[in-house]
Design an enzyme around this catalytic site. Structure first.
Site, PDB file in Angstrom:
ATOM      1  N   ARG A  33      -8.940 -12.938   0.608  1.00  0.00           N
ATOM      2  CA  ARG A  33      -9.980 -13.946   0.357  1.00  0.00           C
ATOM      3  C   ARG A  33     -11.355 -13.432   0.775  1.00  0.00           C
ATOM      4  O   ARG A  33     -12.362 -13.800   0.192  1.00  0.00           O
ATOM      5  CB  ARG A  33      -9.600 -15.263   1.049  1.00  0.00           C
ATOM      6  CG  ARG A  33      -9.515 -15.170   2.535  1.00  0.00           C
ATOM      7  CD  ARG A  33      -8.708 -16.309   3.143  1.00  0.00           C
ATOM      8  NE  ARG A  33      -7.269 -16.171   2.906  1.00  0.00           N
ATOM      9  CZ  ARG A  33      -6.349 -17.023   3.313  1.00  0.00           C
ATOM     10  NH1 ARG A  33      -6.693 -18.110   3.954  1.00  0.00           N
ATOM     11  NH2 ARG A  33      -5.066 -16.822   3.057  1.00  0.00           N
ATOM     12  N   LYS A  90      -8.105  -8.800  -7.199  1.00  0.00           N
ATOM     13  CA  LYS A  90      -7.947  -8.290  -5.826  1.00  0.00           C
ATOM     14  C   LYS A  90      -7.416  -6.866  -5.882  1.00  0.00           C
ATOM     15  O   LYS A  90      -6.353  -6.613  -6.438  1.00  0.00           O
ATOM     16  CB  LYS A  90      -6.991  -9.192  -5.032  1.00  0.00           C
ATOM     17  CG  LYS A  90      -6.638  -8.638  -3.644  1.00  0.00           C
ATOM     18  CD  LYS A  90      -5.766  -9.609  -2.840  1.00  0.00           C
ATOM     19  CE  LYS A  90      -5.241  -8.969  -1.553  1.00  0.00           C
ATOM     20  NZ  LYS A  90      -4.348  -9.854  -0.786  1.00  0.00           N
ATOM     21  N   LYS A 140       1.631  -6.557   9.639  1.00  0.00           N
ATOM     22  CA  LYS A 140       2.775  -7.231   9.012  1.00  0.00           C
ATOM     23  C   LYS A 140       4.039  -6.827   9.776  1.00  0.00           C
ATOM     24  O   LYS A 140       4.238  -5.655  10.080  1.00  0.00           O
ATOM     25  CB  LYS A 140       2.878  -6.837   7.544  1.00  0.00           C
ATOM     26  CG  LYS A 140       1.763  -7.443   6.705  1.00  0.00           C
ATOM     27  CD  LYS A 140       2.009  -7.281   5.234  1.00  0.00           C
ATOM     28  CE  LYS A 140       0.899  -7.929   4.420  1.00  0.00           C
ATOM     29  NZ  LYS A 140       0.906  -9.405   4.494  1.00  0.00           N
ATOM     30  N   ASP A 185      -0.642  -4.536  -3.466  1.00  0.00           N
ATOM     31  CA  ASP A 185      -1.625  -5.594  -3.224  1.00  0.00           C
ATOM     32  C   ASP A 185      -2.881  -5.413  -4.083  1.00  0.00           C
ATOM     33  O   ASP A 185      -3.847  -6.162  -3.959  1.00  0.00           O
ATOM     34  CB  ASP A 185      -1.983  -5.624  -1.723  1.00  0.00           C
ATOM     35  CG  ASP A 185      -2.307  -7.024  -1.233  1.00  0.00           C
ATOM     36  OD1 ASP A 185      -1.916  -7.996  -1.901  1.00  0.00           O
ATOM     37  OD2 ASP A 185      -2.967  -7.139  -0.183  1.00  0.00           O
ATOM     38  N   ASP A 193      -4.870 -10.310   8.381  1.00  0.00           N
ATOM     39  CA  ASP A 193      -3.981 -10.197   7.219  1.00  0.00           C
ATOM     40  C   ASP A 193      -4.434 -11.123   6.078  1.00  0.00           C
ATOM     41  O   ASP A 193      -3.937 -11.025   4.966  1.00  0.00           O
ATOM     42  CB  ASP A 193      -2.541 -10.531   7.640  1.00  0.00           C
ATOM     43  CG  ASP A 193      -1.513 -10.012   6.653  1.00  0.00           C
ATOM     44  OD1 ASP A 193      -1.905  -9.243   5.746  1.00  0.00           O
ATOM     45  OD2 ASP A 193      -0.326 -10.366   6.788  1.00  0.00           O
ATOM     46  N   GLU A 239      -6.994 -10.890   4.310  1.00  0.00           N
ATOM     47  CA  GLU A 239      -8.109 -10.035   3.905  1.00  0.00           C
ATOM     48  C   GLU A 239      -8.482 -10.231   2.440  1.00  0.00           C
ATOM     49  O   GLU A 239      -9.618  -9.958   2.053  1.00  0.00           O
ATOM     50  CB  GLU A 239      -7.752  -8.555   4.152  1.00  0.00           C
ATOM     51  CG  GLU A 239      -6.934  -7.848   3.054  1.00  0.00           C
ATOM     52  CD  GLU A 239      -5.568  -8.474   2.799  1.00  0.00           C
ATOM     53  OE1 GLU A 239      -5.050  -9.153   3.701  1.00  0.00           O
ATOM     54  OE2 GLU A 239      -5.027  -8.303   1.687  1.00  0.00           O
ATOM     55  N   ASP A 246      -2.170  -3.094   2.094  1.00  0.00           N
ATOM     56  CA  ASP A 246      -2.401  -4.173   3.051  1.00  0.00           C
ATOM     57  C   ASP A 246      -1.390  -4.068   4.193  1.00  0.00           C
ATOM     58  O   ASP A 246      -0.275  -4.573   4.094  1.00  0.00           O
ATOM     59  CB  ASP A 246      -2.269  -5.533   2.332  1.00  0.00           C
ATOM     60  CG  ASP A 246      -2.503  -6.703   3.272  1.00  0.00           C
ATOM     61  OD1 ASP A 246      -2.994  -6.471   4.391  1.00  0.00           O
ATOM     62  OD2 ASP A 246      -2.203  -7.848   2.863  1.00  0.00           O
TER      63      ASP A 246
HETATM   64  N1  BES Z   1      -1.207  -9.530   0.368  1.00  0.00           N
HETATM   65  C1  BES Z   1      -0.770 -10.619   1.144  1.00  0.00           C
HETATM   66  C2  BES Z   1      -0.013 -11.657   0.328  1.00  0.00           C
HETATM   67  C3  BES Z   1       1.309 -11.232  -0.233  1.00  0.00           C
HETATM   68  C4  BES Z   1       2.469 -11.514   0.425  1.00  0.00           C
HETATM   69  C5  BES Z   1       1.369 -10.616  -1.475  1.00  0.00           C
HETATM   70  C6  BES Z   1       3.672 -11.149  -0.121  1.00  0.00           C
HETATM   71  C7  BES Z   1       2.587 -10.241  -2.013  1.00  0.00           C
HETATM   72  C8  BES Z   1       3.735 -10.510  -1.354  1.00  0.00           C
HETATM   73  C9  BES Z   1      -1.972 -11.322   1.791  1.00  0.00           C
HETATM   74  O1  BES Z   1      -3.042 -10.512   2.090  1.00  0.00           O
HETATM   75  C10 BES Z   1      -1.482 -11.921   3.062  1.00  0.00           C
HETATM   76  O2  BES Z   1      -1.117 -11.179   3.925  1.00  0.00           O
HETATM   77  N2  BES Z   1      -1.466 -13.239   3.127  1.00  0.00           N
HETATM   78  C11 BES Z   1      -1.017 -13.936   4.260  1.00  0.00           C
HETATM   79  C12 BES Z   1      -2.080 -14.938   4.643  1.00  0.00           C
HETATM   80  C13 BES Z   1      -1.865 -15.542   5.977  1.00  0.00           C
HETATM   81  C14 BES Z   1      -2.188 -14.543   7.058  1.00  0.00           C
HETATM   82  C15 BES Z   1      -2.737 -16.754   6.096  1.00  0.00           C
HETATM   83  C16 BES Z   1       0.276 -14.654   3.910  1.00  0.00           C
HETATM   84  O3  BES Z   1       0.381 -15.217   2.832  1.00  0.00           O
HETATM   85  O4  BES Z   1       1.199 -14.613   4.719  1.00  0.00           O
HETATM   86 ZN    ZN Z   2      -3.234  -8.795   0.886  1.00  0.00          ZN
HETATM   87 ZN    ZN Z   3      -2.869  -9.577   4.002  1.00  0.00          ZN
END
Ligand code: BES
Ligand code: ZN
Ligand code: ZN
Length: 474
Positions: free
Chosen positions: A328, A242, A254, A265, A324, A326, A247
């Site tokens: 996947r 990835k 966020k 990210d 968020d 993104e 992000d």
């Molecule tokens: N890049 C984030 C995941 C992340 C969170 C990486 C903290 C490192 C530290 C990912 O893109 C994300 O935002 N995931 C969300 C998914 C949710 C919206 C279903 C998450 O895990 O909160």
């Molecule tokens: Zn992300």
């Molecule tokens: Zn995200």
């Protein structure tokens, strides 16, 4: 830092009365202890003795564990390497000789700790000296060590290169700049590289990857790297990382104060790049293809929105419930693209869900695998390199929660099992032996973290490098 093999400049009897008997009866009661001793007649001016007792551990609970003692011992040795490097830094030392005095001590693991701790990110602060060490002599007559030391030095250099890219803020580490630096580094190594630019991504139908990037001024790019095996009939392994250069969350901005961290990210992509770099330099046992979708998830009038329905390379339509989620989307199109290589195994690695770190904590990363052989190779690699993995399930219930009445899939399914539903989303696009590592939380550290120090950890480089060797020889 240069590493040499050499003669031991100290003997057990040259470091004063403490070590007069045997290295196993040191008068130390601490579990781990560093002390400077005057050297008597040795070539070295002074001697830093380090005592390391095997950690006390219970066996793993949960059934999927290997030997926890071995894992803890590996961790302790690397940590000691990091402490040795810091002790030398504190004393402004330029050269050291490493003299293990017990057969259970693995000089290679200690060297790894030294090489990884002795790295700093100086691009925006040239005065922040990473280490004072210029020469490390590994003084150990063990057979085969020379080749191993050579491998470790090269792999750690690849890890540190990956960390330098991962530490780039997103205003500098744009898709174009990352591609430029990777190509520069790989010049002359025999790695074939190709960049799929946005118009071609669109022509290929990669609507999911392009949607994530459509709110950014930096166009998405797919970097493809290929390392050929040294031997004939070697398997083909595709590694996907990835590469979200930043992000923000997009319209689902966020809100928990972590936006500034999200230039990390892209750490999944950096893990793959480091592994490719090491494989290219040391010779690869497999044909390895790296796929690195670089894209920025930004906020803009043109950005994709919650409620959009987008179409992926294989025709799958996705209802965007949350911009968020993104990662996947980005990976899905890369997984479909991977089919063209007829891979024997595909491994993706991604900072995908906050839930990965919430559920397993700082040491372990969750692993999902559709193939027992790939899973076992990765679990074994994780133990060997001190980046342990723990297998997790994808169940019909996870897949069912991704149903949508207007599209084939929805990109989020609430908080219940969100680690597993993210993996279930990816599995929809998979038709080969596959594994997914969710390394969220492992890519960087704010505070000092053992032998990794601060900033980018380079997580996954040693793991993937080791796993490719295991997969190629199974
Ligand atoms: N890049 C984030 C995941 C992340 C969170 C990486 C903290 C490192 C530290 C990912 O893109 C994300 O935002 N995931 C969300 C998914 C949710 C919206 C279903 C998450 O895990 O909160
Ligand atoms: Zn992300
Ligand atoms: Zn995200």
């Amino acid at each position: 830092m240069q590493v040499f093999l050499g003669e031991t400049p100290v003997s057990r009897w040259s470091v004063g009365p403490w070590l007069a008997d045997s290295a196993t009866d040191w008068p130390v009661r601490e579990r781990q202890c560093l002390s400077w001793l005057p050297a008597q007649g040795a070539q070295a001016g002074r001697v830093l003795t380090a005592c390391l007792l095997p950690p006390e551990t219970k066996s793993f609970a949960g059934g999927a564990g290997r030997d926890e003692r071995r894992l803890a011992w590996q961790h302790a040795q690397r940590t000691l390497g990091g402490e040795i490097e810091r002790a030398c830094y504190g004393n402004n030392l330029k050269s050291i000789a490493l003299c293990p005095m017990h057969k259970r001590v693995d000089p290679d693991a200690i060297l790894e700790g030294i090489l990884l701790r002795g790295r700093g990110f100086t691009e925006f602060r040239a005065d922040d000296l990473p280490t004072t060490l210029e020469h490390v002599i590994v003084a150990d007559p063990r057979k085969g060590l020379a080749a191993q030391v050579q491998r470790t030095t090269t792999v750690c250099d690849s890890v540190n290169f990956a960390r330098d890219l991962a530490d780039l803020p997103s205003n500098v580490g744009t898709p174009a700049e990352l591609v430029r630096r990777v190509r520069l580094r790989l010049r002359g190594t025999g790695v074939k590289s190709r960049v799929v630019e946005q118009p071609e991504l669109e022509k290929l139908g990669m609507g999911l990857l392009c949607a994530v990037g459509q709110g950014s001024v930096h166009a998405p790019k797919l970097l493809q790297l290929e390392v050929a095996a040294k031997r004939k009939n070697a398997p083909t392994i595709v590694l996907i990382g990835k590469g979200v250069t930043h992000d923000t969350g997009g319209y689902n901005l966020k809100t928990n104060g972590s936006i500034a961290d999200m230039s990390y990210d892209k750490c999944g992509a950096m893990a793959v790049i480091g592994a490719i770099d090491a494989l290219a330099r040391l010779g690869s046992p497999a044909n390895v293809v790296a796929l690195l979708p670089f894209v920025e998830n930004a906020v803009d009038a043109a950005a994709y929105k919650p409620g959009d329905i987008i179409r992926g390379m294989d025709g799958t339509t996705v209802f965007v419930d949350n911009t968020d989620a993104e990662g996947r989307l980005t990976l899905a199109d890369a997984l479909v693209y991977a089919r063209r290589f007829s891979p024997d195994a595909v491994i993706d690695i991604a900072t995908l869900t906050g839930a990965a770190n919430t559920s397993l904590g700082e040491a372990f990363s969750p692993l999902f695998a559709s193939d027992a052989g790939v899973r076992d190779a990765l679990v074994a690699a994780g133990h060997a390199v001190d980046e342990p993995l723990w297998p997790m399930p994808i169940h019909g219930s996870h897949r069912a929660s991704l149903e949508h009445h207007r599209a084939h899939l929805v990109n989020t399914a609430g908080t219940d099992g969100s680690l597993c539903t993210a993996a279930a989303f990816l599995r929809h696009f998979v038709d080969f032996p596959w594994a997914h590592i969710d390394m969220a939380g492992k890519g960087h550290r704010y505070a000092e973290y053992g032998y990794l120090g601060r900033g980018a950890t380079g997580y996954g480089v040693r793991l993937l490098h080791d796993a490719v060797h295991r997969l190629a020889t199974r």
